[in-house]
Enzyme design. Structure first.
Site, PDB file in Angstrom:
ATOM      1  CG  HIS A  38      -0.240  -0.274   2.522  1.00 25.86           C
ATOM      2  ND1 HIS A  38       0.641   0.623   3.088  1.00 25.86           N
ATOM      3  CD2 HIS A  38      -0.256  -1.340   3.359  1.00 25.86           C
ATOM      4  CE1 HIS A  38       1.105   0.137   4.223  1.00 25.86           C
ATOM      5  NE2 HIS A  38       0.579  -1.068   4.411  1.00 25.86           N
TER       6      HIS A  38
ATOM      7  CG  HIS B  95       4.216  -1.692   2.160  1.00 27.26           C
ATOM      8  ND1 HIS B  95       2.921  -2.139   2.042  1.00 27.26           N
ATOM      9  CD2 HIS B  95       4.757  -2.351   3.205  1.00 27.26           C
ATOM     10  CE1 HIS B  95       2.697  -3.048   2.987  1.00 27.26           C
ATOM     11  NE2 HIS B  95       3.783  -3.195   3.703  1.00 27.26           N
TER      12      HIS B  95
ATOM     13  CD  GLN C  78       6.759 -11.284  11.103  1.00 21.80           C
ATOM     14  OE1 GLN C  78       7.908 -11.316  10.664  1.00 21.80           O
ATOM     15  NE2 GLN C  78       6.030 -10.180  11.068  1.00 21.80           N
TER      16      GLN C  78
ATOM     17  N   GLY D  26       9.206   1.144   9.002  1.00 25.13           N
ATOM     18  CA  GLY D  26       8.159   2.140   9.214  1.00 25.13           C
ATOM     19  C   GLY D  26       7.903   2.407  10.689  1.00 25.13           C
ATOM     20  CD  GLU D  27       6.904   7.732  13.669  1.00 23.71           C
ATOM     21  OE1 GLU D  27       6.938   8.312  12.558  1.00 23.71           O
ATOM     22  OE2 GLU D  27       6.768   8.334  14.755  1.00 23.71           O
TER      23      GLU D  27
HETATM   24  P1  AMP Z   1       4.567  -5.158   6.663  1.00 24.33           P
HETATM   25  O1  AMP Z   1       4.428  -5.503   5.215  1.00 24.33           O
HETATM   26  O2  AMP Z   1       3.263  -4.812   7.318  1.00 24.33           O
HETATM   27  O3  AMP Z   1       5.407  -6.127   7.441  1.00 24.33           O
HETATM   28  O4  AMP Z   1       5.375  -3.791   6.691  1.00 24.33           O
HETATM   29  C1  AMP Z   1       6.612  -3.653   6.042  1.00 24.33           C
HETATM   30  C2  AMP Z   1       7.217  -2.331   6.451  1.00 24.33           C
HETATM   31  O5  AMP Z   1       6.319  -1.282   6.104  1.00 24.33           O
HETATM   32  C3  AMP Z   1       7.458  -2.229   7.968  1.00 24.33           C
HETATM   33  O6  AMP Z   1       8.690  -1.569   8.193  1.00 24.33           O
HETATM   34  C4  AMP Z   1       6.279  -1.410   8.417  1.00 24.33           C
HETATM   35  O7  AMP Z   1       6.541  -0.666   9.597  1.00 24.33           O
HETATM   36  C5  AMP Z   1       6.082  -0.476   7.232  1.00 24.33           C
HETATM   37  N1  AMP Z   1       4.717   0.061   7.201  1.00 24.33           N
HETATM   38  C6  AMP Z   1       3.568  -0.625   7.298  1.00 24.33           C
HETATM   39  N2  AMP Z   1       2.518   0.198   7.277  1.00 24.33           N
HETATM   40  C7  AMP Z   1       3.026   1.454   7.180  1.00 24.33           C
HETATM   41  C8  AMP Z   1       2.439   2.769   7.133  1.00 24.33           C
HETATM   42  N3  AMP Z   1       1.136   2.950   7.191  1.00 24.33           N
HETATM   43  N4  AMP Z   1       3.280   3.826   7.015  1.00 24.33           N
HETATM   44  C9  AMP Z   1       4.631   3.652   6.969  1.00 24.33           C
HETATM   45  N5  AMP Z   1       5.239   2.453   7.012  1.00 24.33           N
HETATM   46  C10 AMP Z   1       4.443   1.376   7.120  1.00 24.33           C
END
Ligand code: AMP
Length: 277
Positions: A31, A34, A58, A147-148
């Site tokens: 999205h 990312h 995880q 991501g934060e």
């Molecule tokens: P995920 O695919 O959910 O494991 O996320 C992959 C990376 O994207 C991780 O570093 C998350 O913290 C970051 N991330 C997920 N959602 C967001 C968001 N809304 N804004 C910024 N970074 C994000």
């Protein structure tokens, strides 16, 4: 854009790569959050590698590993359009040839990992730290971009880099939100229209908590917010004020402290956090 499907293709690709490399690990179903991390990576390094891998280690028993949304073709299309250098899409067999539980794992310090999401998800951050370290060894990037939105994960990885003497530079991209404030997440697509309408209340409460005057008592305001969220239909896992570095609880609000929340709407677990300006 090369699609690297196994560690040996990745290694060959890495050996011939010129210039600095930033790495953005993801679980896919990409999205705009990312893609914002991807653009941060692109601005800071000459080459960007994105990985797409739903890491079984995880996820706990009964969690949403099987139903986690997957959309590889669309993800590859988005990354190709964005100008990604290459994408790494490993298989479970490549990363965990003897099964995820039968291998060496990275144990993050309990003071960071047994709190907040670690309470409802025991072992989750062990799985996160383990896969991140494995990917860092395989990819050997100059920079790692997280991501934060997953702030506890960010802090744990930051600590792991220090504790295990890794020289990878860590970058943190700000949380990207929908126009109504809901933090973007791959899991949002699993919300029903009714749940989607309720979901922004979580960010709205955090936003309001961040605007309390400095030195306000955290507990009573948190309980009022929690009650409003329960009334709205959330099952709350936690809503807490903590120090942004140590992640230890704080009794009073102060600039730089951070509000953390996790709550479920039906089968979907949402997390969010905001720092007090
Ligand atoms: P995920 O695919 O959910 O494991 O996320 C992959 C990376 O994207 C991780 O570093 C998350 O913290 C970051 N991330 C997920 N959602 C967001 C968001 N809304 N804004 C910024 N970074 C994000």
């Amino acid at each position: 854009m090369p699609l690297l499907r196994d560690p040996s293709s990745l290694r060959k690709w890495r050996q011939q790569l010129q210039g600095s490399l930033a790495f953005v690990p993801t679980m896919g179903h990409l999205h705009a959050g990312h893609l914002a991390l991807f653009r941060l990576a692109q601005a800071r390094a000459e080459q960007v590698l994105v990985s797409i891998y739903v890491n079984p280690l995880q996820f706990g028993p009964g969690e949403d590993f099987d139903s986690y949304p997957r959309s590889l073709d669309e993800d590859l299309h988005k990354l190709g359009e964005a100008g990604c250098t290459a994408v790494f899409v490993p298989t479970d067999q490549d990363l965990y040839p003897n099964g995820p539980l039968a291998q060496t794992q990275v144990e993050p310090p309990a003071r960071l990992s047994d709190i907040l999401c670690g309470v409802q998800r025991p072992g989750h951050f062990r799985g996160v730290a383990t896969i991140v370290l494995k990917l860092l060894h395989l990819v050997a990037p100059d920079m790692l971009v997280l991501g934060e939105k997953d702030y506890q994960q960010y802090r744990i990885v930051q600590q792991m880099l220090v504790d295990l003497n890794l020289s990878t530079q860590l970058l943190c991209g700000p949380t990207q939100r929908e126009p109504d404030g809901l933090a973007m997440s791959s899991r949002n697509t699993r919300l029903s229209p009714e749940q989607r309408a309720i979901a922004p209340a979580l960010a709205a409460e955090l936003h309001q908590l961040c605007r309390l005057p400095a030195n306000s008592v955290a507990g009573s305001s948190a309980e009022e917010s929690a009650e409003r969220l329960r009334q709205a239909g959330f099952a709350l896992d936690y809503l807490e004020l903590r120090d942004s570095e140590t992640l230890q609880p704080l009794s009073h609000t102060q600039p730089g402290a951070r509000w953390f929340a996790a709550a479920r709407l039906g089968p979907v677990r949402l997390i969010d956090n905001m720092v007090i300006p």
